[in-house]
Design an enzyme around this catalytic site. Sequence first.
Site: not given
Ligand SMILES: NC(=O)c1ccc[n+]([C@@H]2O[C@H](COP(=O)([O-])OP(=O)(O)OC[C@H]3O[C@@H](n4cnc5c(N)ncnc54)[C@H](O)[C@@H]3O)[C@@H](O)[C@H]2O)c1
Length: 362
Positions: A159, A162, A211, A213, A215, A228, A230-231
């Site tokens: 896990r 990432y 989570v 999407a 729910f 998951v 016990g939440g």
């Molecule tokens: N949304 C959150 O709460 C959250 C939390 C922690 C971290 N993040 C970070 O923020 C960033 C954006 O998150 P998000 O929620 O928008 O994710 P998301 O998955 O919706 O968007 C990521 C986008 O990157 C594109 N992508 C991935 N690899 C690619 C590549 N090689 N070439 C071109 N496009 C590519 C995907 O097609 C996708 O559209 C990410 O780095 C994520 O790790 C977001």
Amino acid sequence: MLGCGGFVGSHLLDRCLSHGLGGAVPEVVGWDLDDRKIRHLVHHPNFIFRQGNCADPDARGQLLVDLRDADVVLNLAAICNPAQYNTQPYQVIRANFVDTFDTVQMCAEAGTWLLHFSTSEVYGRTLSSYVDDSYADPALYELEEDSTPLVMGPVANQRWSYACAKQLMERFIYGCHTEFGLRFTIVRPLNFFGPRMDFIPGREGEGVPRVLACFLGALLDRKPMLLVDGGMARRTIVGIGDAVDAVVRMLERPDAAANQVFNVGNRANEVTMRGLAEMMRRIYADVSGDVSYLSHPIEDVSSAEFYGAGYEDCDRRMPNLAKARRLLDWEPRMPLEDVLRETIQYYYEKYGTGRAAATRAA
Ligand SMILES: NC(=O)c1ccc[n+]([C@@H]2O[C@H](COP(=O)([O-])OP(=O)(O)OC[C@H]3O[C@@H](n4cnc5c(N)ncnc54)[C@H](O)[C@@H]3O)[C@@H](O)[C@H]2O)c1
């Protein structure tokens, strides 16, 4: 903007192209494999969309031109879906570290400011969770960008693939800063929620999304919401509008944001996953006008059943936001109730089939 077609990227693009930055609409070059969330923007005169893989060696020449021309590179491209962390660690580490490596190096060589999206998962589990679980001492659970240790579980608990890849990327960026003068800003999002997040299973994609999407899919399909382990895990949830506002402030204050790591979250919106499920079904009942949702089933499931072996959760994420307040004059505003209502309303209008949807259609 790399990864401009995702959840965060699509909202950032909306904001930059409709409200501008510092009084002017910027010219944005966006890269993404997927255009479904930004189709309404692809013909905007200030936006050039390059649909493709920005990590593809054949794209390197064009990417280099784009990075050299840019005032700032926002890197959002990632695989950030918890269901993949322990089942596809190779792809997760590749996407979040290997594929980003060249981009960072090119920014360092070109002298271009890099605003990189990392994750609050780099903090791993809180120190409290290893001591006594009581959360009596905020110093053992509050997350501060420049002093909190980053604590992760054993290698077999995949896990952490990432979190670990993102952490190594932060260290690589910081190394490029100290050795080669790379100007950087690192954002650590703490659970951004809002419309267009991930995909609703069976409607917009297949598999297990984050989570919110999960729910929502369960509510729309009248299937049990699965909790998951016990939440009891706690998260602080920030509305996407507030989160985008924080990033816009970084872009508008480059000197304040340069060479800093920022938590972007909302301390006031802390909730357990059980509490989140209960709130979402209550709001869904209200939005749909269908009171039967008040008792929509919530069922327990083990992480091994839900995610497969090697899953371990972050127990709690309480961000210290003093730096964002001091340097960006930023404060999140939207209460959790409103964040969820806005999001549920959006999905209900898109996919809901209950009484309210029928009235609307009529
Ligand atoms: N949304 C959150 O709460 C959250 C939390 C922690 C971290 N993040 C970070 O923020 C960033 C954006 O998150 P998000 O929620 O928008 O994710 P998301 O998955 O919706 O968007 C990521 C986008 O990157 C594109 N992508 C991935 N690899 C690619 C590549 N090689 N070439 C071109 N496009 C590519 C995907 O097609 C996708 O559209 C990410 O780095 C994520 O790790 C977001």
